[in-house]
Design an enzyme around this catalytic site. Structure first.
Site, PDB file in Angstrom:
ATOM      1  N   SER A  22       0.856  -1.188   0.000  1.00 29.37           N
ATOM      2  CA  SER A  22       0.000   0.000   0.000  1.00 29.37           C
ATOM      3  C   SER A  22       0.890   1.235   0.000  1.00 29.37           C
ATOM      4  O   SER A  22       1.643   1.473   0.952  1.00 29.37           O
ATOM      5  CB  SER A  22      -0.873   0.016   1.254  1.00 29.37           C
ATOM      6  OG  SER A  22      -1.352   1.336   1.460  1.00 29.37           O
ATOM      7  N   HIS A  47      -1.193  -1.261  -4.397  1.00 24.84           N
ATOM      8  CA  HIS A  47      -2.459  -0.954  -3.707  1.00 24.84           C
ATOM      9  C   HIS A  47      -2.515   0.548  -3.432  1.00 24.84           C
ATOM     10  O   HIS A  47      -1.631   1.118  -2.793  1.00 24.84           O
ATOM     11  CB  HIS A  47      -2.520  -1.744  -2.406  1.00 24.84           C
ATOM     12  CG  HIS A  47      -3.810  -1.602  -1.667  1.00 24.84           C
ATOM     13  ND1 HIS A  47      -4.941  -2.328  -1.975  1.00 24.84           N
ATOM     14  CD2 HIS A  47      -4.159  -0.803  -0.627  1.00 24.84           C
ATOM     15  CE1 HIS A  47      -5.920  -1.996  -1.150  1.00 24.84           C
ATOM     16  NE2 HIS A  47      -5.481  -1.070  -0.323  1.00 24.84           N
ATOM     17  N   ASP A  49      -4.716   3.626  -1.838  1.00 26.05           N
ATOM     18  CA  ASP A  49      -5.785   3.938  -0.889  1.00 26.05           C
ATOM     19  C   ASP A  49      -6.326   5.340  -1.136  1.00 26.05           C
ATOM     20  O   ASP A  49      -5.620   6.333  -0.969  1.00 26.05           O
ATOM     21  CB  ASP A  49      -5.240   3.847   0.542  1.00 26.05           C
ATOM     22  CG  ASP A  49      -5.024   2.400   0.952  1.00 26.05           C
ATOM     23  OD1 ASP A  49      -5.970   1.603   0.827  1.00 26.05           O
ATOM     24  OD2 ASP A  49      -3.904   2.068   1.376  1.00 26.05           O
ATOM     25  N   MET A  51      -9.034   8.107  -0.008  1.00 21.55           N
ATOM     26  CA  MET A  51      -9.873   8.466   1.152  1.00 21.55           C
ATOM     27  C   MET A  51     -10.416   9.879   0.984  1.00 21.55           C
ATOM     28  O   MET A  51      -9.729  10.751   0.459  1.00 21.55           O
ATOM     29  CB  MET A  51      -9.034   8.410   2.430  1.00 21.55           C
ATOM     30  CG  MET A  51      -8.350   7.075   2.646  1.00 21.55           C
ATOM     31  SD  MET A  51      -7.537   7.011   4.245  1.00 21.55           S
ATOM     32  CE  MET A  51      -6.657   5.444   4.112  1.00 21.55           C
ATOM     33  N   HIS A  80      -8.397   1.112  -3.970  1.00 16.82           N
ATOM     34  CA  HIS A  80      -9.304   0.876  -2.843  1.00 16.82           C
ATOM     35  C   HIS A  80      -9.998   2.194  -2.509  1.00 16.82           C
ATOM     36  O   HIS A  80      -9.402   3.091  -1.907  1.00 16.82           O
ATOM     37  CB  HIS A  80      -8.446   0.360  -1.667  1.00 16.82           C
ATOM     38  CG  HIS A  80      -9.201   0.103  -0.403  1.00 16.82           C
ATOM     39  ND1 HIS A  80      -8.570  -0.151   0.789  1.00 16.82           N
ATOM     40  CD2 HIS A  80     -10.531   0.054  -0.144  1.00 16.82           C
ATOM     41  CE1 HIS A  80      -9.466  -0.349   1.735  1.00 16.82           C
ATOM     42  NE2 HIS A  80     -10.666  -0.217   1.192  1.00 16.82           N
ATOM     43  N   MET A  82     -12.172   4.404  -0.501  1.00 10.38           N
ATOM     44  CA  MET A  82     -12.821   4.620   0.796  1.00 10.38           C
ATOM     45  C   MET A  82     -13.512   5.972   0.709  1.00 10.38           C
ATOM     46  O   MET A  82     -13.125   6.946   1.380  1.00 10.38           O
ATOM     47  CB  MET A  82     -11.767   4.565   1.918  1.00 10.38           C
ATOM     48  CG  MET A  82     -11.285   3.146   2.177  1.00 10.38           C
ATOM     49  SD  MET A  82      -9.699   3.081   3.027  1.00 10.38           S
ATOM     50  CE  MET A  82      -8.585   3.210   1.629  1.00 10.38           C
ATOM     51  N   MET A 151     -11.333  -5.956   5.308  1.00  6.22           N
ATOM     52  CA  MET A 151     -10.516  -5.030   6.108  1.00  6.22           C
ATOM     53  C   MET A 151     -10.252  -5.662   7.474  1.00  6.22           C
ATOM     54  O   MET A 151     -11.184  -6.143   8.137  1.00  6.22           O
ATOM     55  CB  MET A 151     -11.256  -3.704   6.333  1.00  6.22           C
ATOM     56  CG  MET A 151     -11.412  -2.804   5.121  1.00  6.22           C
ATOM     57  SD  MET A 151      -9.875  -2.275   4.363  1.00  6.22           S
ATOM     58  CE  MET A 151      -9.011  -1.477   5.716  1.00  6.22           C
ATOM     59  N   ASP A 187      -6.517  -6.547   4.131  1.00  4.70           N
ATOM     60  CA  ASP A 187      -5.904  -5.215   4.195  1.00  4.70           C
ATOM     61  C   ASP A 187      -5.997  -4.680   5.617  1.00  4.70           C
ATOM     62  O   ASP A 187      -7.090  -4.501   6.156  1.00  4.70           O
ATOM     63  CB  ASP A 187      -6.659  -4.289   3.229  1.00  4.70           C
ATOM     64  CG  ASP A 187      -6.053  -2.896   3.126  1.00  4.70           C
ATOM     65  OD1 ASP A 187      -4.975  -2.659   3.696  1.00  4.70           O
ATOM     66  OD2 ASP A 187      -6.679  -2.054   2.453  1.00  4.70           O
TER      67      ASP A 187
HETATM   68  C1  DX5 Z   1      -6.227   1.516   5.641  1.00  8.20           C
HETATM   69  C2  DX5 Z   1      -5.771   1.185   4.245  1.00  8.20           C
HETATM   70  C3  DX5 Z   1      -4.674   0.204   4.198  1.00  8.20           C
HETATM   71  C4  DX5 Z   1      -3.413   0.631   4.884  1.00  8.20           C
HETATM   72  C5  DX5 Z   1      -2.679  -0.588   5.325  1.00  8.20           C
HETATM   73  O1  DX5 Z   1      -7.378   2.275   5.595  1.00  8.20           O
HETATM   74  O2  DX5 Z   1      -6.837   0.673   3.477  1.00  8.20           O
HETATM   75  O3  DX5 Z   1      -4.404  -0.182   2.844  1.00  8.20           O
HETATM   76  O4  DX5 Z   1      -2.572   1.378   4.078  1.00  8.20           O
HETATM   77  O5  DX5 Z   1      -1.599  -0.187   6.091  1.00  8.20           O
HETATM   78  P1  DX5 Z   1      -0.905  -1.158   7.125  1.00  8.20           P
HETATM   79  O6  DX5 Z   1      -0.410  -2.346   6.337  1.00  8.20           O
HETATM   80  O7  DX5 Z   1       0.185  -0.343   7.694  1.00  8.20           O
HETATM   81  O8  DX5 Z   1      -1.945  -1.566   8.120  1.00  8.20           O
HETATM   82 ZN    ZN Z   2      -6.358  -0.280   1.448  1.00  7.34          ZN
END
Ligand code: DX5
Ligand code: ZN
Length: 239
Positions: A22, A47, A49, A51, A80, A82, A151, A187
């Site tokens: 990620s 990956h 993320d 948000m 991903h 969010m 998750m 994840d």
């Molecule tokens: C959290 C993200 C993850 C995050 C994982 O909301 O979706 O992808 O980056 O990070 P680690 O591996 O550090 O938990």
């Molecule tokens: Zn993620």
């Protein structure tokens, strides 16, 4: 080992293991360089993320940044989302160069419609479930998705602790997949210490942020290899 499995029925054959760093845990001041470094270190999938500060309490990156970093590698971009709502932005994320687009089941009232829209854009469609969301929300969309993301932290931040109830959920989802061509992704809080039991529970795409990026570029290869080796051990593919 893969040859040995090829004669087995697809119900019990395992789908390929992929390690998906990620980039949330990378140095954002040099994203392209960081992506090249993790690919060189063995990353299978990138990956990303996304948000929005509304569905989750943090804001990260959008389609323009994805477009800007897309040229750094040919590896698949696993995006991903969010964000809520997600539907109005699916086309922008598709055009930016996503390969898999994952929406959260909790992010809107029309999950089936979101999945149809992603596939209509020519992309692989994923559904993510928060730790508190039961897997039965997937019951009527199992043939409309390509990836399920469980998750194992509450989404919003990297570096959180793995929530152990996710293991039972992974086992249940794996049983629901029942031989379909669906990737099971995990994840949140994935490390070399728990990758074995996670893979054993059925996840075959392992996202890891802090466990990959810790220590800086000189450590990326060893970090990825440690996670991969633990997962392969859990799958019984190395001894
Ligand atoms: C959290 C993200 C993850 C995050 C994982 O909301 O979706 O992808 O980056 O990070 P680690 O591996 O550090 O938990
Ligand atoms: Zn993620």
């Amino acid at each position: 080992m893969y040859e040995a499995l090829s004669g087995l029925s697809k119900e019990i054959a395992m789908r390929p293991l992929k390690i998906a760093p990620s980039i949330l845990a990378s140095d954002f001041s040099k994203l392209g360089e960081e992506i090249r470094a993790i690919v060189e270190a063995g990353a299978d999938v990138i990956h990303v993320d996304v948000m929005d500060g509304h569905f989750v309490p943090n804001i990260t990156i959008g389609p323009d940044v994805i477009k800007a970093i897309r040229g750094a590698t040919d590896r698949p971009f696993d995006v991903h989302l969010m964000i809520s709502p997600a539907d109005p932005y699916l086309e922008a994320f598709a055009k930016a160069g996503s390969d898999v687009i994952t929406v959260h089941a909790e992010a809107g009232p029309h999950l089936h419609r979101s999945l149809q829209a992603i596939r209509a854009l020519g992309k692989k469609a994923g559904v993510s479930l928060n730790p508190g969301t039961p897997e039965n929300v997937l019951d009527y969309v199992m043939d409309d998705l390509d990836l399920i993301l469980a998750m194992t932290v509450n989404p919003g931040f990297g570096g959180q602790k793995f929530i152990a109830s996710g293991l039972e959920k992974l086992r249940r989802i794996k049983a629901m997949i029942d031989g379909r061509e669906i990737e099971l992704e995990v994840d949140g809080g994935v490390t070399a210490d728990n990758a074995g039991i996670i893979a054993q529970a059925g996840a075959n795409w392992l996202v890891a942020g802090s466990a990959v990026f810790k220590g800086g570029p000189a450590h990326y290869k060893a970090n990825i290899e440690a996670i991969r080796r633990a997962a392969l051990l859990g799958r019984g593919e190395v001894v």
